[in-house]
Design a protein around this motif. Structure first.
Motif, mmCIF file in Angstrom:
data_model
loop_
_atom_site.group_PDB
_atom_site.id
_atom_site.type_symbol
_atom_site.label_atom_id
_atom_site.label_comp_id
_atom_site.label_asym_id
_atom_site.label_seq_id
_atom_site.Cartn_x
_atom_site.Cartn_y
_atom_site.Cartn_z
ATOM 1 N N PRO A 7 -30.321 -27.909 34.085
ATOM 2 C CA PRO A 7 -30.551 -26.711 33.268
ATOM 3 C C PRO A 7 -29.977 -25.428 33.871
ATOM 4 O O PRO A 7 -29.499 -24.554 33.153
ATOM 5 C CB PRO A 7 -32.075 -26.636 33.174
ATOM 6 C CG PRO A 7 -32.557 -28.029 33.412
ATOM 7 C CD PRO A 7 -31.557 -28.670 34.315
ATOM 8 N N ASP A 8 -29.981 -25.329 35.211
ATOM 9 C CA ASP A 8 -29.538 -24.084 35.857
ATOM 10 C C ASP A 8 -28.070 -24.116 36.299
ATOM 11 O O ASP A 8 -27.631 -23.226 37.027
ATOM 12 C CB ASP A 8 -30.426 -23.803 37.085
ATOM 13 C CG ASP A 8 -31.812 -23.306 36.692
ATOM 14 O OD1 ASP A 8 -31.891 -22.205 36.123
ATOM 15 O OD2 ASP A 8 -32.794 -24.034 36.912
ATOM 16 N N SER A 9 -27.315 -25.125 35.836
ATOM 17 C CA SER A 9 -25.967 -25.328 36.400
ATOM 18 C C SER A 9 -24.958 -24.251 36.008
ATOM 19 O O SER A 9 -23.879 -24.191 36.594
ATOM 20 C CB SER A 9 -25.439 -26.714 36.031
ATOM 21 O OG SER A 9 -25.518 -26.913 34.638
ATOM 22 N N GLU A 52 -22.765 -20.083 41.448
ATOM 23 C CA GLU A 52 -22.661 -19.441 42.765
ATOM 24 C C GLU A 52 -23.522 -20.113 43.820
ATOM 25 O O GLU A 52 -23.172 -20.125 45.004
ATOM 26 C CB GLU A 52 -23.097 -17.971 42.666
ATOM 27 C CG GLU A 52 -23.149 -17.310 44.015
ATOM 28 C CD GLU A 52 -23.549 -15.854 43.951
ATOM 29 O OE1 GLU A 52 -24.649 -15.551 43.479
ATOM 30 O OE2 GLU A 52 -22.736 -15.022 44.370
ATOM 31 N N ASP A 53 -24.646 -20.685 43.387
ATOM 32 C CA ASP A 53 -25.578 -21.233 44.367
ATOM 33 C C ASP A 53 -25.108 -22.529 45.006
ATOM 34 O O ASP A 53 -25.698 -22.987 45.978
ATOM 35 C CB ASP A 53 -26.962 -21.408 43.707
ATOM 36 C CG ASP A 53 -27.520 -20.061 43.295
ATOM 37 O OD1 ASP A 53 -27.408 -19.122 44.100
ATOM 38 O OD2 ASP A 53 -28.031 -19.942 42.165
ATOM 39 N N THR A 54 -24.026 -23.123 44.477
ATOM 40 C CA THR A 54 -23.601 -24.437 44.974
ATOM 41 C C THR A 54 -22.622 -24.367 46.140
ATOM 42 O O THR A 54 -22.382 -25.394 46.787
ATOM 43 C CB THR A 54 -22.927 -25.256 43.848
ATOM 44 O OG1 THR A 54 -21.724 -24.563 43.429
ATOM 45 C CG2 THR A 54 -23.842 -25.426 42.650
ATOM 46 N N GLU A 93 -37.147 -17.877 49.402
ATOM 47 C CA GLU A 93 -37.855 -19.115 49.045
ATOM 48 C C GLU A 93 -36.880 -20.288 49.000
ATOM 49 O O GLU A 93 -37.273 -21.436 49.044
ATOM 50 C CB GLU A 93 -38.477 -18.955 47.655
ATOM 51 C CG GLU A 93 -39.463 -17.826 47.556
ATOM 52 C CD GLU A 93 -40.887 -18.317 47.454
ATOM 53 O OE1 GLU A 93 -41.151 -19.172 46.604
ATOM 54 O OE2 GLU A 93 -41.716 -17.820 48.257
ATOM 55 N N ARG A 94 -35.574 -19.986 48.844
ATOM 56 C CA ARG A 94 -34.569 -21.043 48.699
ATOM 57 C C ARG A 94 -33.732 -21.282 49.962
ATOM 58 O O ARG A 94 -33.019 -22.266 50.058
ATOM 59 C CB ARG A 94 -33.604 -20.665 47.572
ATOM 60 C CG ARG A 94 -34.259 -20.418 46.218
ATOM 61 C CD ARG A 94 -34.677 -21.716 45.568
ATOM 62 N NE ARG A 94 -35.281 -21.459 44.274
ATOM 63 C CZ ARG A 94 -34.583 -21.297 43.153
ATOM 64 N NH1 ARG A 94 -33.273 -21.363 43.174
ATOM 65 N NH2 ARG A 94 -35.210 -21.092 42.013
ATOM 66 N N THR A 95 -33.749 -20.296 50.858
ATOM 67 C CA THR A 95 -32.886 -20.359 52.047
ATOM 68 C C THR A 95 -33.745 -20.225 53.287
ATOM 69 O O THR A 95 -34.470 -19.237 53.426
ATOM 70 C CB THR A 95 -31.830 -19.238 51.984
ATOM 71 O OG1 THR A 95 -30.958 -19.503 50.882
ATOM 72 C CG2 THR A 95 -31.023 -19.144 53.267
ATOM 73 N N LYS A 120 -33.637 -13.690 31.915
ATOM 74 C CA LYS A 120 -34.910 -14.402 31.696
ATOM 75 C C LYS A 120 -35.066 -15.542 32.712
ATOM 76 O O LYS A 120 -36.146 -16.084 32.891
ATOM 77 C CB LYS A 120 -34.969 -14.951 30.275
ATOM 78 C CG LYS A 120 -35.114 -13.846 29.229
ATOM 79 C CD LYS A 120 -35.013 -14.406 27.824
ATOM 80 C CE LYS A 120 -35.040 -13.272 26.803
ATOM 81 N NZ LYS A 120 -34.583 -13.704 25.478
ATOM 82 N N LEU A 121 -33.940 -15.944 33.318
ATOM 83 C CA LEU A 121 -33.952 -17.021 34.325
ATOM 84 C C LEU A 121 -33.571 -16.477 35.703
ATOM 85 O O LEU A 121 -33.069 -17.212 36.554
ATOM 86 C CB LEU A 121 -32.964 -18.125 33.909
ATOM 87 C CG LEU A 121 -33.230 -18.748 32.544
ATOM 88 C CD1 LEU A 121 -32.094 -19.668 32.150
ATOM 89 C CD2 LEU A 121 -34.543 -19.512 32.556
ATOM 90 N N ASP A 122 -33.777 -15.194 35.894
ATOM 91 C CA ASP A 122 -33.509 -14.544 37.182
ATOM 92 C C ASP A 122 -32.035 -14.591 37.586
ATOM 93 O O ASP A 122 -31.710 -14.576 38.774
ATOM 94 C CB ASP A 122 -34.371 -15.164 38.310
ATOM 95 C CG ASP A 122 -35.840 -15.237 37.930
ATOM 96 O OD1 ASP A 122 -36.337 -14.241 37.372
ATOM 97 O OD2 ASP A 122 -36.480 -16.274 38.156
HETATM 98 C C1 CIR Z 1 -32.699 -20.401 39.661
HETATM 99 O O1 CIR Z 1 -33.890 -20.064 39.766
HETATM 100 O O2 CIR Z 1 -32.144 -21.097 40.511
HETATM 101 C C2 CIR Z 1 -31.923 -19.937 38.454
HETATM 102 N N1 CIR Z 1 -32.796 -19.862 37.338
HETATM 103 C C3 CIR Z 1 -31.271 -18.610 38.715
HETATM 104 C C4 CIR Z 1 -30.240 -18.648 39.789
HETATM 105 C C5 CIR Z 1 -29.611 -17.334 40.021
HETATM 106 N N2 CIR Z 1 -28.587 -17.439 41.002
HETATM 107 C C6 CIR Z 1 -28.181 -16.443 41.787
HETATM 108 O O3 CIR Z 1 -28.775 -15.385 41.823
HETATM 109 N N3 CIR Z 1 -27.172 -16.680 42.624
#
Ligand code: CIR
Length: 260
Positions: free
Chosen positions: A65-67, A71-73, A136-138, A248-250
């Protein structure tokens, strides 16, 4: 270290999938409108292309869903790319879908294997260093693995903090040029940018901090007029892109592409 900058030849994006409505969010402020999101995403890609860059558009991944937030990958540097290890379990599998595309462009693709975690949204690369916000993610182990992976390329990694309740470090800041950072006040007060020129987002416009400098443009989420004016007054060519649905999904401007 080849000085990383805001000048890019390419960007990789991924189309939003319909399951984006199940994307992660800290607070539920409503279901994203898929049609509006696609519309905004198209304008985002068009704007990147307008700078002369090539944009590689990857197809949607319904199982992730968040793909759309590619950037996060990975972390893309001039010398090579580093595959991340997302801290969100539902996002771990996105990395394998990105890896082959990075290998098409880079001879050197390295990988954070864990046990730690790190997401691209927590990494700000400037002309002198790589700043990584714990979040929280890193976690510390993820940052230390990144540090060892980029050491022979000559990079210094500096650990900083992400404000409480903020998803990623770059949710609250972005690089505007080699020595200038756009930051929320709540992040800048930590002192993490003391060696840079800092421009603050306007009061109540904190969400404008997740912007990107991409070649001649600053892509800014629309709806933040005071920050847009301030950037304009400082000589930046600002392009406003609708971001209500990703918000809405940050998500913001930086999350939607890998730039190199
Ligand atoms: C998440 O919570 O992972 C996604 N809904 C939002 C990711 C946003 N990514 C970013 O700021 N680099």
């Amino acid at each position: 270290m080849n000085e990383p900058s805001y000048e890019f030849a390419r960007a990789i994006t991924r189309a939003p999938c319909k399951n984006i409505i199940d994307g992660l969010r800290a607070v539920d402020i409503g279901t994203p409108d898929f049609t509006q999101m696609c519309h905004d995403h198209t304008l985002y890609i068009q704007t990147l292309r307008e700078t002369g860059a090539t944009v590689i558009e990857l197809p949607f991944l319904e199982n992730y869903p968040d793909s759309v937030f590619v950037e996060d990958t990975a972390l893309c540097l001039p010398e090579g790319a580093i595959l991340m290890k997302p801290g969100a379990p539902s996002r771990l599998g996105e990395v394998a879908h990105m890896a082959p595309h990075l290998r098409e462009f880079y001879d050197d693709v390295r990988e954070v294997k864990g046990p730690g975690h790190i997401e691209g949204g927590d990494i700000l690369t400037t002309s002198k260093e790589i700043l990584v916000g714990l979040s929280e993610r890193t976690d510390m182990e993820g940052v230390e693995e990144l540090r060892s992976l980029v050491k022979d390329w000559g990079y210094t990694v500096r650990i900083v903090n992400t404000p409480a309740g903020v998803l990623h470090f770059k949710t609250d800041c972005s690089l505007l040029d080699t020595n200038t950072i756009l930051s929320t006040k709540r992040l800048a007060v930590s002192g993490c940018f003391k060696d840079y020129r800092v421009l603050h987002t306007a009061e109540g416009e904190e969400a404008a901090a997740n912007s990107i400098r991409f070649n001649q443009f600053v892509l800014l989420p629309s709806g933040f007029p005071k920050t847009a004016q301030m950037l304009h007054d400082n000589g930046y060519d600002v392009r406003e892109i609708g971001n209500t649905e990703c918000a809405k999904l940050d998500g913001g401007m930086s999350c939607l592409s890998l730039r190199f």
